[in-house]
Design a protein around this motif. Sequence first.
Motif, short mmCIF file in Angstrom:
data_model
loop_
_atom_site.label_atom_id
_atom_site.label_comp_id
_atom_site.label_asym_id
_atom_site.label_seq_id
_atom_site.Cartn_x
_atom_site.Cartn_y
_atom_site.Cartn_z
N ARG A 393 0.81 -1.22 0.00
CA ARG A 393 0.00 0.00 0.00
C ARG A 393 0.85 1.27 0.00
NH1 ARG A 393 -3.38 -3.88 1.41
NH2 ARG A 393 -5.63 -3.49 1.40
N LEU A 394 2.14 1.12 0.22
CA LEU A 394 3.04 2.27 0.20
C LEU A 394 3.71 2.45 -1.17
CD1 LEU A 394 4.79 1.77 3.67
CD2 LEU A 394 2.74 3.11 3.14
N ALA A 395 3.38 1.57 -2.12
CA ALA A 395 3.98 1.66 -3.46
C ALA A 395 3.67 3.03 -4.06
CB ALA A 395 3.43 0.55 -4.34
N GLY A 396 4.69 3.63 -4.68
CA GLY A 396 4.53 4.93 -5.29
C GLY A 396 4.89 6.08 -4.38
N ILE A 401 9.38 8.54 5.39
CA ILE A 401 8.04 9.07 5.39
C ILE A 401 7.56 9.21 6.83
CG2 ILE A 401 7.07 6.75 5.18
CD1 ILE A 401 4.81 7.90 3.48
N GLU A 402 6.76 10.21 7.08
CA GLU A 402 6.24 10.42 8.43
C GLU A 402 5.37 9.24 8.86
OE1 GLU A 402 7.10 12.83 10.37
OE2 GLU A 402 8.19 14.04 8.89
N GLN A 403 5.49 8.82 10.11
CA GLN A 403 4.70 7.70 10.58
C GLN A 403 3.20 7.99 10.47
OE1 GLN A 403 5.93 5.69 14.14
NE2 GLN A 403 3.85 5.23 14.79
N GLU A 404 2.79 9.23 10.76
CA GLU A 404 1.37 9.58 10.66
C GLU A 404 0.86 9.40 9.24
OE1 GLU A 404 3.73 11.41 11.98
OE2 GLU A 404 3.23 11.34 14.13
N ARG A 405 1.72 9.65 8.26
CA ARG A 405 1.31 9.47 6.86
C ARG A 405 1.11 7.99 6.55
NH1 ARG A 405 -1.84 10.36 3.21
NH2 ARG A 405 -1.13 10.54 1.07
N VAL A 406 1.99 7.14 7.06
CA VAL A 406 1.83 5.69 6.86
C VAL A 406 0.51 5.22 7.45
CG1 VAL A 406 2.77 3.41 7.42
CG2 VAL A 406 4.32 5.28 6.83
N ARG A 411 -5.16 3.43 6.76
CA ARG A 411 -6.59 3.62 7.07
C ARG A 411 -7.39 3.86 5.79
NH1 ARG A 411 -4.57 6.65 11.52
NH2 ARG A 411 -4.80 8.56 10.29
N GLU A 412 -6.88 4.72 4.93
CA GLU A 412 -7.60 5.07 3.71
C GLU A 412 -7.72 3.90 2.75
OE1 GLU A 412 -5.31 8.31 2.30
OE2 GLU A 412 -5.84 9.65 3.97
N SER A 413 -6.74 2.98 2.79
CA SER A 413 -6.74 1.84 1.86
C SER A 413 -7.42 0.61 2.43
CB SER A 413 -5.30 1.51 1.46
OG SER A 413 -4.55 1.09 2.60
N GLY A 414 -7.95 0.69 3.64
CA GLY A 414 -8.67 -0.44 4.22
C GLY A 414 -7.80 -1.60 4.62
N LEU A 415 -6.61 -1.32 5.15
CA LEU A 415 -5.69 -2.40 5.51
C LEU A 415 -6.26 -3.31 6.60
CD1 LEU A 415 -2.97 -3.86 5.42
CD2 LEU A 415 -2.09 -2.15 7.03
N VAL A 416 -6.89 -2.74 7.60
CA VAL A 416 -7.41 -3.56 8.70
C VAL A 416 -8.39 -4.60 8.19
CG1 VAL A 416 -8.81 -3.54 10.79
CG2 VAL A 416 -7.01 -1.83 10.49
N GLU A 417 -9.29 -4.20 7.32
CA GLU A 417 -10.27 -5.14 6.76
C GLU A 417 -9.58 -6.20 5.91
OE1 GLU A 417 -13.76 -7.05 6.05
OE2 GLU A 417 -13.33 -5.46 7.51
N ALA A 418 -8.57 -5.79 5.15
CA ALA A 418 -7.83 -6.75 4.33
C ALA A 418 -7.12 -7.78 5.20
CB ALA A 418 -6.82 -6.02 3.44
N PRO A 444 -3.55 -6.51 14.52
CA PRO A 444 -3.87 -6.08 13.15
C PRO A 444 -4.68 -4.80 13.06
CG PRO A 444 -5.21 -7.97 13.80
CD PRO A 444 -4.17 -7.80 14.86
N GLU A 445 -5.36 -4.39 14.12
CA GLU A 445 -6.20 -3.20 14.05
C GLU A 445 -5.52 -1.95 14.59
OE1 GLU A 445 -10.13 -3.80 15.45
OE2 GLU A 445 -10.32 -5.79 14.58
N ASP A 446 -4.27 -2.06 14.98
CA ASP A 446 -3.55 -0.92 15.54
C ASP A 446 -2.36 -0.58 14.64
OD1 ASP A 446 -2.05 0.91 16.95
OD2 ASP A 446 -2.27 -0.10 18.88
N PRO A 447 -2.46 0.48 13.81
CA PRO A 447 -1.36 0.83 12.90
C PRO A 447 -0.03 1.08 13.61
CG PRO A 447 -3.35 2.01 12.31
CD PRO A 447 -3.62 1.35 13.63
#
Length: 491
Positions: A393-396, A401-406, A411-418, A444-447
């Motif tokens: 999900r970090l490709a591109g 990179i700032e941890q908050e951005r990761v 969150r925006e890409s739905g990682l937890v659900e995946a 898995p639910e805590d970035p």
Amino acid sequence: MNTPLSVQEYRELLAAALPEATDADTAEPNVQSLFTPDSHRAALYVDSTVVRGGRGVGKTFWYRSLLDETLREIAAQEYGIERLLRVKVSRGYGAALEPDLYPGPGNLRQLMEEGIPPYDLWYAVLLTAFGQPELQALPEWRDKAAWVRNNPGAAERTVQIADREAQASGVTRLVLFDALEHLHRVRAQADRLVGGILELALAMRLGTRAIRFKVFIRPDMYDGALLHFPDASKLSSNAAALTWSRANLYGLLFHTMGNVENELAQRFRRITGGWHGELDSRRHVPPPLLSGDEQFQTEQFTRLAGPYMGSNFRKGHTYTWLPNHLMDGVEQVSPRSFMSALQKALSETRSQYAGHEFALHHEGIRRGVQKASETRVIEVSEDMPWVRLAIERLAGYQVPIEQERVEAIWRESGLVEALRKEAERYVPGASEGDAPVRTGPRNPEDPVQLIEELIELGVMRRRADSRIDLPDVYRIAFGVGRKGGVPRVTT
């Protein structure tokens, strides 16, 4: 006369030395390939029960070497471990199918479904190695495990007799375990099986004088094992790790070059000087300067690849550049990645830069790192698919990179659900029962915890300014950018 090797001769020697396939499962260790880095000495101590190591660092190599009497003797003498000369070695588990010695993966799946306690199962494996007559009469492992549970007194007497006989003869009964990632395709069950092995290993360590286990295990599997038994922490106190320093990696390269069975290897040994044979005339041991002195190694590698990764020092020095770009987040390089990168570098040089003044072209070395990155990502994706789900999900994006951005990207890409869906696919009885061993993150639910676990695994690292970085060995193949960094392979 120590005539220098030509560029073409160096290439021929490297081609003979660098294996096409670098998977440990495809080649048995032998007297020529046995290299003994100083950092592995503790792993060979008879009392080192747990030997931790990731993919490609030598777990299976040492497992197989300890099973071979000749290789065991060489290791004992070079490491100065006299006790290793007085062991009787048995297989407790390994990749090879040995149904008379231990249950295979299919049998283990069935046994776990039937609720057989892992401790009883491995106790049966141990007693079988000791030749317990009643167990020898039982062909099925479920029956052997049931016998152990129903006959605790007889089981303990068998261990006591084996321990006393070993002491009387001055030997140690050493039981080896490897390939634990193949124990069970459901990670939770694999963790239970590993926990059973380690609990029995500790029982033998505390309760006997001459029976010891040696368990070769990936760090993530050891950390995930169910160690809910008294004194489990004692296993960690004497654990060893298979690590490789930069000098070790180049020592392995030069050892391999010097042990090729041809005239070029003989000339290479004469040029570098100080080689000697140990125990077997087919084996040649490099001098300490070649196996452990970085300055001397730099001089020798410069003969192969030139001094710089380009026209001058600003592009980097070849000796340090290669391992630095193969290093993970905990500053480890696997010899498999190192040798694979060199093999690819040689192939690229011969096909694209045949007229280059050195045996290895710096662009070939870059391509070797790219290829090693692809291989490492495939490996980590097989071992821990959740890592791929998180990092791809970090490709591109670019690191650091700032941890908050990761965290926001995830969150925006739905990682937890995946991650949740991935975990649900690999539960006991799922239709993907033939899939490889799977594992998920601890939280898995805590970035924030996901990042910490990825840092522990060496997939990520935190810089001094708190930004998150990815080492090149993962970054390149995952398509994550870095200004001025090695680019991803393009085809």
